[in-house]
Enzyme design. Structure first.
Site, PDB file in Angstrom:
ATOM      1  N   GLY A 151       0.808  -1.203   0.000  1.00  6.96           N
ATOM      2  CA  GLY A 151       0.000   0.000   0.000  1.00  6.96           C
ATOM      3  C   GLY A 151       0.845   1.258   0.000  1.00  6.96           C
ATOM      4  CB  SER A 152       0.469   4.483  -1.728  1.00  6.90           C
ATOM      5  OG  SER A 152       0.758   3.924  -2.997  1.00  6.90           O
ATOM      6  N   GLY A 153       1.501   5.342   0.984  1.00  7.88           N
ATOM      7  CA  GLY A 153       1.412   6.024   2.269  1.00  7.88           C
ATOM      8  C   GLY A 153       2.598   5.774   3.170  1.00  7.88           C
ATOM      9  CG  HIS A 154       3.678   2.407   4.180  1.00 11.19           C
ATOM     10  ND1 HIS A 154       3.127   2.737   5.402  1.00 11.19           N
ATOM     11  CD2 HIS A 154       2.892   1.426   3.661  1.00 11.19           C
ATOM     12  CE1 HIS A 154       2.064   1.985   5.614  1.00 11.19           C
ATOM     13  NE2 HIS A 154       1.891   1.189   4.573  1.00 11.19           N
TER      14      HIS A 154
ATOM     15  CE  LYS B 221       4.701  -2.866   3.885  1.00 14.35           C
ATOM     16  NZ  LYS B 221       4.623  -2.912   2.401  1.00 14.35           N
TER      17      LYS B 221
ATOM     18  CG  ASP C 283       1.069  -6.122   1.319  1.00 14.13           C
ATOM     19  OD1 ASP C 283       0.124  -5.622   0.702  1.00 14.13           O
ATOM     20  OD2 ASP C 283       1.888  -5.453   1.974  1.00 14.13           O
TER      21      ASP C 283
ATOM     22  CG  HIS D  91      -1.158  -0.305   7.480  1.00  8.83           C
ATOM     23  ND1 HIS D  91      -0.412  -1.428   7.777  1.00  8.83           N
ATOM     24  CD2 HIS D  91      -0.954  -0.051   6.170  1.00  8.83           C
ATOM     25  CE1 HIS D  91       0.200  -1.845   6.676  1.00  8.83           C
ATOM     26  NE2 HIS D  91      -0.101  -1.020   5.702  1.00  8.83           N
TER      27      HIS D  91
END
Length: 333
Positions: free
Chosen positions: A54-57, A105, A110, A219
């Site tokens: 996921g994006s945001g990291h 991860k 994932d 998250h």
């Protein structure tokens, strides 16, 4: 909510477009489907490394595509796994005939989507190995996770495995190095305040002004406990004690000490935390032989940090020191 965005639905694609334009000497962006690959890939006869999530990291994972690290990264929506199709497309784009290693991860989405992608890629004749990163010592079987979460230690695994692939190791050897690195790595984090997912428009969780959460996930998943705010030395002591105990680090051993910002913490505060962690380890007879400090695995603009230790031997140290050229990590070239 105040963010430097346009339409929340376009955040990931516009960010990746900007990333590709800013680093066109290192990466190439594919838009159909969306992934980022190393410029010049594939490299014939070399093992390729593919990761994502996921994006945001940011800068994880696209920021670590380049010489000495990843061959490709596949971004999903914010805090949501990419689907198998772009993972397969990225795999096909970077396979140089020596096989592909997936670094994943440990989050259920994932793991499942990369497993499906591996099956599809192998049906196309590409050999795939998968290494799952599960370095978070805070909790087990948290939200979205069977077992421990994969957090900041992912960067260490990607760097060391990438150096192994760069020196020409075969797929089995690169996978072995990645698994050894994961087994030698532990992390734990703390949150002072949550980040805000653009399409949600509000923080992912709420902490009172006098509260912090020990052991938070990247998250915003719950941690071990909520406690009153403490001075940073006391917070570091809590995190480090849990990491040292779980990893079993002893006097005379060498470690990489990695203090990671979660996106909303000034460098000044991260270095204050690093100072304390290094003092404690040195007092315990543990040699801090390598270090990393900064925002590498974030949670949007979450205020907080994590502490990661990796037990080093001569080979892992040499691979950590090997040249790397990515948008987020460069040295030795």
């Amino acid at each position: 909510m105040k963010k430097l965005i346009n339409d929340p639905a376009d955040v990931v694609t516009e960010a990746i477009d900007g990333f590709g334009a800013a680093h066109s000497d290192i990466v190439v962006v594919s838009r159909g489907p969306l992934f980022v690959r190393r410029a010049g890939a594939p490299t014939p006869g070399r093992v390729a490394l593919v990761s994502g999530g996921g994006s945001g990291h940011e800068p994880l994972h696209a920021g670590f595509v380049g010489h000495g690290m990843l061959s490709a990264a596949v971004p999903g929506p914010v805090f949501t796994s990419p689907t198998p199709d772009p993972i397969v497309a990225a795999t096909q784009a970077v396979d140089g005939g020596a096989g592909v290693l997936y670094i994943v991860k440990n989050y259920t989405g994932d793991v499942l989507n990369f497993e499906t992608a591996a099956d599809l890629a192998e049906a196309e004749g590409i050999t795939v190995e998968t290494v799952v990163v599960d370095d978070d010592v805070a909790v087990k079987d948290s939200l979205f996770t069977a077992g421990r979460r994969g957090v900041a230690g992912t960067v260490v695994v990607e760097k060391i495995a990438g150096a192994s692939a760069e020196r020409g190791d075969d797929l089995a050897a690169v996978a072995d190095v990645a698994r050894r690195t994961n087994a030698a790595t532990r992390s734990m984090g703390v949150a002072l305040a949550a980040g805000t997912v653009p399409h949600a428009g509000q923080p992912g969780f709420t902490l009172a002004d006098d509260e912090i959460e020990i052991g938070i996930g990247i998250h915003g998943e719950p941690g071990r406990e909520r406690i009153p705010v403490e001075p940073v030395d006391a917070i570091v002591d809590r995190l480090l004690a849990a990491v040292v105990d779980d990893l079993g680090v002893r006097a005379g051993e060498k470690v990489l000490l990695f203090v990671n910002g979660m996106g909303g913490t000034p460098s000044m505060e991260l270095y204050i935390a690093y100072r304390r962690a290094a003092e404690v380890l040195t007092a315990q007879g543990v040699e801090v032989s390598r270090s990393l400090v900064g925002d590498y695995v974030t949670s949007l603009e979450m205020q907080g940090m994590s502490i990661t230790l990796t037990r080093l031997d001569d080979e892992l140290t040499a691979l950590w020191d090997a040249p790397v050229e990515t948008a987020a990590l460069r040295r030795g070239r």
